[in-house]
Motif scaffolding. Sequence first.
Motif, PDB file in Angstrom:
ATOM      1  N   PHE A   1       1.061  -0.895  -0.089  1.00  0.00           N
ATOM      2  CA  PHE A   1      -0.200   0.069  -0.094  1.00  0.00           C
ATOM      3  C   PHE A   1       0.660   1.138   0.216  1.00  0.00           C
ATOM      4  CE2 PHE A   1      -3.234  -3.416   2.410  1.00  0.00           C
ATOM      5  CZ  PHE A   1      -3.571  -3.572   1.165  1.00  0.00           C
TER       6      PHE A   1
ATOM      7  N   TYR B   1      -8.085  -0.803   8.775  1.00  0.00           N
ATOM      8  CA  TYR B   1      -8.043   0.982   9.325  1.00  0.00           C
ATOM      9  C   TYR B   1      -8.050   0.354  10.630  1.00  0.00           C
ATOM     10  CZ  TYR B   1     -12.718   1.794   9.231  1.00  0.00           C
ATOM     11  OH  TYR B   1     -13.826   1.693   9.631  1.00  0.00           O
TER      12      TYR B   1
ATOM     13  N   GLU C   1      -6.851   8.043   3.207  1.00  0.00           N
ATOM     14  CA  GLU C   1      -8.527   7.957   2.856  1.00  0.00           C
ATOM     15  C   GLU C   1      -8.585   6.668   2.097  1.00  0.00           C
ATOM     16  OE1 GLU C   1     -10.871   9.791   4.389  1.00  0.00           O
ATOM     17  OE2 GLU C   1     -11.861   8.514   2.911  1.00  0.00           O
ATOM     18  N   GLU C   2      -7.422   6.132   1.115  1.00  0.00           N
ATOM     19  CA  GLU C   2      -7.820   5.278  -0.081  1.00  0.00           C
ATOM     20  C   GLU C   2      -7.930   4.190   1.331  1.00  0.00           C
ATOM     21  OE1 GLU C   2      -5.856   7.844  -3.691  1.00  0.00           O
ATOM     22  OE2 GLU C   2      -4.742   6.782  -2.441  1.00  0.00           O
ATOM     23  N   LEU C   3      -6.656   4.042   2.196  1.00  0.00           N
ATOM     24  CA  LEU C   3      -6.908   2.522   3.379  1.00  0.00           C
ATOM     25  C   LEU C   3      -7.806   1.935   3.264  1.00  0.00           C
ATOM     26  CD1 LEU C   3      -2.913   3.825   4.742  1.00  0.00           C
ATOM     27  CD2 LEU C   3      -3.463   1.786   3.048  1.00  0.00           C
ATOM     28  N   ARG C   4      -8.909   3.050   3.572  1.00  0.00           N
ATOM     29  CA  ARG C   4     -10.236   3.183   4.112  1.00  0.00           C
ATOM     30  C   ARG C   4     -10.951   1.049   3.509  1.00  0.00           C
ATOM     31  NH1 ARG C   4     -10.832   5.386   8.711  1.00  0.00           N
ATOM     32  NH2 ARG C   4     -13.040   4.685   9.244  1.00  0.00           N
ATOM     33  N   THR C   5     -10.812   1.596   2.257  1.00  0.00           N
ATOM     34  CA  THR C   5     -11.642   0.055   1.539  1.00  0.00           C
ATOM     35  C   THR C   5     -10.552  -0.858   1.029  1.00  0.00           C
ATOM     36  OG1 THR C   5     -10.939   1.707  -0.872  1.00  0.00           O
ATOM     37  CG2 THR C   5     -13.393   1.713   0.713  1.00  0.00           C
ATOM     38  N   VAL C   6      -9.085  -0.864   1.378  1.00  0.00           N
ATOM     39  CA  VAL C   6      -8.926  -2.143   0.796  1.00  0.00           C
ATOM     40  C   VAL C   6      -9.405  -3.655   1.763  1.00  0.00           C
ATOM     41  CG1 VAL C   6      -6.303  -0.573   0.646  1.00  0.00           C
ATOM     42  CG2 VAL C   6      -6.840  -2.331   2.674  1.00  0.00           C
TER      43      VAL C   6
ATOM     44  N   ASP D   1      -5.467  -7.703  -1.061  1.00  0.00           N
ATOM     45  CA  ASP D   1      -4.719  -6.641  -1.648  1.00  0.00           C
ATOM     46  C   ASP D   1      -3.633  -6.687  -0.964  1.00  0.00           C
ATOM     47  OD1 ASP D   1      -6.407  -6.032  -3.502  1.00  0.00           O
ATOM     48  OD2 ASP D   1      -7.588  -4.322  -2.183  1.00  0.00           O
TER      49      ASP D   1
ATOM     50  N   LYS E   1      -0.217   4.933  -0.616  1.00  0.00           N
ATOM     51  CA  LYS E   1      -1.797   5.191  -0.672  1.00  0.00           C
ATOM     52  C   LYS E   1      -2.083   6.281   0.581  1.00  0.00           C
ATOM     53  CE  LYS E   1      -3.803   0.564  -2.187  1.00  0.00           C
ATOM     54  NZ  LYS E   1      -4.578   1.881  -3.315  1.00  0.00           N
ATOM     55  N   THR E   2      -3.229   6.992   0.145  1.00  0.00           N
ATOM     56  CA  THR E   2      -3.571   8.321   2.006  1.00  0.00           C
ATOM     57  C   THR E   2      -4.251   7.178   2.794  1.00  0.00           C
ATOM     58  OG1 THR E   2      -5.777   8.647   0.595  1.00  0.00           O
ATOM     59  CG2 THR E   2      -3.674  10.063  -0.077  1.00  0.00           C
TER      60      THR E   2
END
Length: 384
Positions: A187, A351, A193-198, A202, A190-191
Amino acid sequence: MKTLTILGSTGSIGTQALDVVAKRGWRVAALAAHSNAKLLEEQIRQFHPATVALFDETAARDLRDRVRDLDVTVLSGMDGLCTLAQLPKADVVLNAVVGMVGLLPTLQALRAGHDVALANKETLVAGGELVMQTAREHGARLLPVDSEHSAIFQCLQATAKGAWAPPQPSASLGLSRVILTASGGPFFGKTAEELRTVTLEDALRHPNWSMGQKITIDSATMMNKGLELIEAKWLFDVAPENIDIVVHRESIVHSLIEFTDNSVLAQMGVPDMRIPIQFALTWPDRGEPPVRRLDLAEIGKLTFFKPDNEAFPAIELCRRAIEKGGAYPAAVNAANEQANWLFRQGKIPFYAISERVAETLERSFPPISSVDDILAVDEDCRKG
Ligand code: NDP
Ligand code: MG
């Protein structure tokens, strides 16, 4: 000719260690794992240990059935692991189990005077002070297997007058800073915010290393580097403020040390754990190459970045835990082991792992002075 005991022989490190053992023609005194009776049976038939252990009782019964035709003792449970760790035949005990469960067997091996090649970093994170003290009291050594710590260990051989290994004091070696490299995991970039949906899929896709699932998730959260910061503090007796982390995507520079004159030494090699595993077992000598040569021109360039502590708070959480000292490193390790497992079971989002680790730093704990205190903190912080 070496004789080894390997705890965690069926895992990623354990199987690579047995690959090295087979190539070198070393002997195996004992092997242990959690429940993989099938693979352990194959290893028994290939390496002929006199004693083995499976932590899981049912799997141990299955294994006894499978190897009825052989002269091998099958132990089980934590008692089995601890008995096996102290068997006198081994020159070195390689601890490659995953998780805090490795603490008691490590202590038992050290108390028996065995050198311990340590891959099981959770042991040092949860019980670093006790482990180092036990090694000192029993004249045993801790030989780092984790690639970053092996890199530092290898660099320190160059400056030590003669062979050097923890827990020998490092004060006279001129070490002023340790720089741990981190791949950055899947990751990187990644921000928050982006890590909230991994997803789990992944997170399991590590760019450079093929490892067990727990450490692969720890690499994705960067918790692995936080745990390694604590591991380095204990092995090399460096203050946390003198341990830096740099993201190095190519995983060719495995870590660096800086001396008092700002000269820096790095250890490099292809990313393959068989180098650090073998060095821990041949130290202070070096063996035949277990892997191919490093070709820098083929790689072309090496890159380095500052870690993003906002998106990946785990490193700074571990730094705070070791600075607070006492029970905090054991607490963050336990919270992480539990959260890492819950994430792999699909029960919490990615997260939430760091959030759960952060919560333990807000708690208060009584001082710890014994292994029972550490085990109590560990149990407490796995709840919730
Ligand atoms: P794996 O998950 O691949 O293997 C874990 C091993 O531990 C297996 O043999 C497993 O047995 C055994 N095990 C698990 N629980 C117990 C238990 N309660 N009692 C006895 N044995 C147990 O992990 P890795 O090999 O990836 O990692 C092992 C350790 O090395 C970890 O601490 C990790 O952080 C560290 N490490 C790993 C690296 C790597 O490249 N893999 C790099 C640097 C450090 P079973 O198969 O029966 O479940
Ligand atoms: Mg590592």
